[in-house]
Design a protein around this motif. Structure first.
Motif, PDB file in Angstrom:
ATOM      1  N   ILE A   1       0.836  -1.198   0.000  1.00  0.00           N
ATOM      2  CA  ILE A   1       0.000   0.000   0.000  1.00  0.00           C
ATOM      3  C   ILE A   1       0.875   1.255   0.000  1.00  0.00           C
ATOM      4  O   ILE A   1       0.653   2.199  -0.759  1.00  0.00           O
TER       5      ILE A   1
ATOM      6  N   CYS B   1       1.891   6.523  -7.050  1.00  0.00           N
ATOM      7  CA  CYS B   1       0.868   7.441  -7.560  1.00  0.00           C
ATOM      8  C   CYS B   1       1.282   8.887  -7.337  1.00  0.00           C
ATOM      9  O   CYS B   1       0.965   9.753  -8.130  1.00  0.00           O
TER      10      CYS B   1
ATOM     11  N   MET C   1      -4.984   4.249 -12.064  1.00  0.00           N
ATOM     12  CA  MET C   1      -4.820   3.938 -10.640  1.00  0.00           C
ATOM     13  C   MET C   1      -6.107   4.171  -9.858  1.00  0.00           C
ATOM     14  O   MET C   1      -6.373   3.482  -8.880  1.00  0.00           O
TER      15      MET C   1
ATOM     16  N   TYR D   1      -8.015   1.140 -10.560  1.00  0.00           N
ATOM     17  CA  TYR D   1      -7.344   0.043  -9.863  1.00  0.00           C
ATOM     18  C   TYR D   1      -7.683   0.052  -8.371  1.00  0.00           C
ATOM     19  O   TYR D   1      -8.010  -0.979  -7.785  1.00  0.00           O
ATOM     20  N   SER D   2      -7.641   1.243  -7.744  1.00  0.00           N
ATOM     21  CA  SER D   2      -7.899   1.315  -6.304  1.00  0.00           C
ATOM     22  C   SER D   2      -9.349   0.934  -5.989  1.00  0.00           C
ATOM     23  O   SER D   2      -9.611   0.247  -5.005  1.00  0.00           O
TER      24      SER D   2
ATOM     25  N   VAL E   1      -6.434   8.639  -5.058  1.00  0.00           N
ATOM     26  CA  VAL E   1      -5.758   7.340  -5.012  1.00  0.00           C
ATOM     27  C   VAL E   1      -5.044   7.146  -3.669  1.00  0.00           C
ATOM     28  O   VAL E   1      -5.171   6.092  -3.038  1.00  0.00           O
TER      29      VAL E   1
ATOM     30  N   SER F   1      -7.572   6.588  -0.972  1.00  0.00           N
ATOM     31  CA  SER F   1      -8.274   5.358  -1.244  1.00  0.00           C
ATOM     32  C   SER F   1      -7.479   4.145  -0.763  1.00  0.00           C
ATOM     33  O   SER F   1      -8.010   3.277  -0.083  1.00  0.00           O
ATOM     34  N   PHE F   2      -6.188   4.121  -1.066  1.00  0.00           N
ATOM     35  CA  PHE F   2      -5.371   2.988  -0.622  1.00  0.00           C
ATOM     36  C   PHE F   2      -5.257   2.941   0.893  1.00  0.00           C
ATOM     37  O   PHE F   2      -5.269   1.867   1.491  1.00  0.00           O
TER      38      PHE F   2
END
Lengths: 276, 230
Positions: free
Chosen positions: A44, A51, A63, A66-67, A137, A140-141
């Motif tokens: 992570i 990013c 991304m 993806y996230s 992003v 989000s991660f």
């Protein structure tokens, strides 16, 4: 009724709710949950670094998708996840970025005219959208990590990475006492609320907040000597030892390989000019 | 004042993180020396305290609420080095478990709030104490100075982004506002509302402790830092 009391009590409650929720999601059978916590934490962090290094909007779009994909596969409740991420990345950051769109802050080629001499610049709009995506992003991660992992597990992973003792041990113990302090605070504020009738003056309210802080400080001092005595009683000699039971398995290897190939592929597609 | 991720370039984050390493190394050493073996529990309870008071809503005129950071208060109670460690841990917990302030920006955030704020606040407080100013006033002015110094540091970090990181045609890659915009925007908010909230809260806490006869607590742990005997 007293606004600040309710706000504080509610924010404390939502903290407890978060803790409870992440414990519930962490036991589900999802993508993130199947990984070793150390791998989860490191990957992570690495994804966030990547990013933040990227300044290409195509990569950032990818991304974002993806996230969200990882969030869905990790069985994170999508509605609350999207709301939390958007509220900071789009609403807060968006408001901060509004002036930067216009030519009066930074001149540039016009994109949309608002008035005769006032327009949104092309470069401003590109910068702002990249900025928002990057913020989305990153957040989000982080949310995926905290929602899919028991917090105790994250602390365990920290210990594994051999932070200086004063940090890992402090983090560990302080985490336990945060729950206690939040409970104490919530009770103090609720007690105040139940005793007050009508409106009180701002000055008196501020005095109440400060005295509760002072009171908490007195309690913490008392508590720290109690905790110290308890540690001594259990054989503490200035060393802090813990048990680790991490296991690296095939899922972790697949996840790492997948991510590496994913980024190498985008790197090649973009002609090696993506990062930095 | 918590800078989220995406606002600062990764290289700025790395530099700020690297700047915090020697600070924390010295802090660890100082704390080990001054707290005997009590360091770990005291620091831990200190960061739990720091974390909790950041959640206190303070009512301000106009019907809204604000937050205090409590950096100077913690520096007076635990000494600036101890406060540095406690606040760094509190910020780490905030960013990692609540998404409050960035993970990459942790170095910058802890530089501002866990290094600049407690040290400036403590310095001003000690100076005023030498000038025989009362404890309540000294702590309030210290807190005001500390929080504003931290805000200035944050606005400089943000304002340097468009100068240092932009594309060939001048488009900003990270935070888009330069120093001439970021410094006034941050400082107006902190010199007025946030600074006054911090000063009032810190002063009132010290006032409360004196009234409650518990003001010894403020200096209990720092006696060795000041070269005094127990």
């Amino acid at each position: 009724m007293s606004n600040f009391i309710e706000k504080t009590v509610l924010s404390i409650q939502s903290t407890f709710q978060d803790m409870f929720e992440s414990d519930e999601i962490a036991i589900k059978d999802g993508l993130m949950q199947s990984l070793d916590t150390r791998v989860r934490l490191l990957s992570i962090l690495l994804l966030i670094v990547l990013c933040n290094l990227s300044s290409s909007w195509q990569i950032l779009c990818l991304m974002v998708v993806y996230s969200i994909f990882v969030a869905v596969l990790s069985k994170v409740p999508i509605k609350s996840y999207i709301f939390r991420v958007l509220s900071v990345s789009v609403i807060f950051t968006g408001i901060v970025l509004i002036p930067s769109l216009f030519n009066i802050v930074k001149p540039g080629n016009p994109l949309i005219y608002i008035g005769k001499n006032l327009y949104i610049t092309r470069s401003g709009a590109i910068s702002a959208s990249i900025f928002i995506m990057r913020s989305f992003v990153s957040l989000s991660f982080i949310y995926i990590l905290i929602l899919s992992t028991k917090w105790v597990e994250i602390l365990k992973a920290f210990r594994y990475f051999k932070l200086p003792k004063i940090f890992s041990a402090t983090l560990d113990i302080s985490f336990r006492y945060i729950t206690l302090f939040l409970d104490v605070t919530s009770n103090m504020f609720l007690a105040r609320k139940s005793r007050s009738v009508g409106k009180s003056k701002g000055k008196i309210e501020r005095r109440f907040v400060a005295s509760s802080m002072g009171n908490l400080l007195i309690r913490s001092e008392y508590l720290s000597s109690e905790v110290y005595s308890a540690m001594i009683a259990r054989g503490y000699k200035g060393e802090y030892k813990t048990i680790n039971d991490f296991k690296f398995d095939i899922f972790d290897a697949v996840w790492i390989l997948f991510n590496i190939s994913f980024f190498v592929a985008t790197f090649i597609v973009k002609g090696g000019k993506v990062w930095i | 004042m918590h800078i989220p991720d995406g606002y600062l370039s990764p290289s700025t984050c790395a530099v700020m993180g690297a700047a915090m390493v020697p600070v924390l190394a010295v802090a660890t050493k100082k704390v080990n020396e001054t707290f005997d073996k009590k360091d770990v529990p005291t620091m831990a309870i200190g960061s739990a305290f720091a974390f909790t008071i950041m959640m206190f809503n303070v009512p301000i005129p106009g019907g809204t609420t604000a937050h205090a950071v409590g950096a100077t208060l913690l520096a007076i109670a635990l000494g600036p080095w101890g406060a540095s460690i406690s606040l760094t841990v509190a910020l780490l917990i905030q960013s990692l478990f609540f998404g409050d302030g960035g993970i990459l920006a942790l170095g910058a955030n802890s530089f501002n709030m866990a290094f600049v704020a407690p040290f400036v606040g403590y310095g001003v407080y000690m100076l005023l104490q030498k000038l025989k100013v009362g404890k309540v006033i000294s702590s309030a002015i210290g807190a005001y100075a500390g929080i504003n110094a931290a805000a200035l540091a944050a606005s400089i970090e943000l304002g340097l982004q468009p100068v240092l990181f932009h594309t060939a045609d001048g488009r900003a890659l990270y935070f888009p506002y330069g120093l001439s915009q970021s410094i006034p925007a941050m400082m107006i908010a902190h010199l007025t509302i946030a600074g006054l909230v911090e000063a009032a809260v810190t002063g009132l806490v010290v006032y409360y402790l004196i009234k409650a006869g518990e003001d010894n607590l403020l200096y209990k742990f720092t006696y060795r830092l000041r070269g005094e005997n127990k």
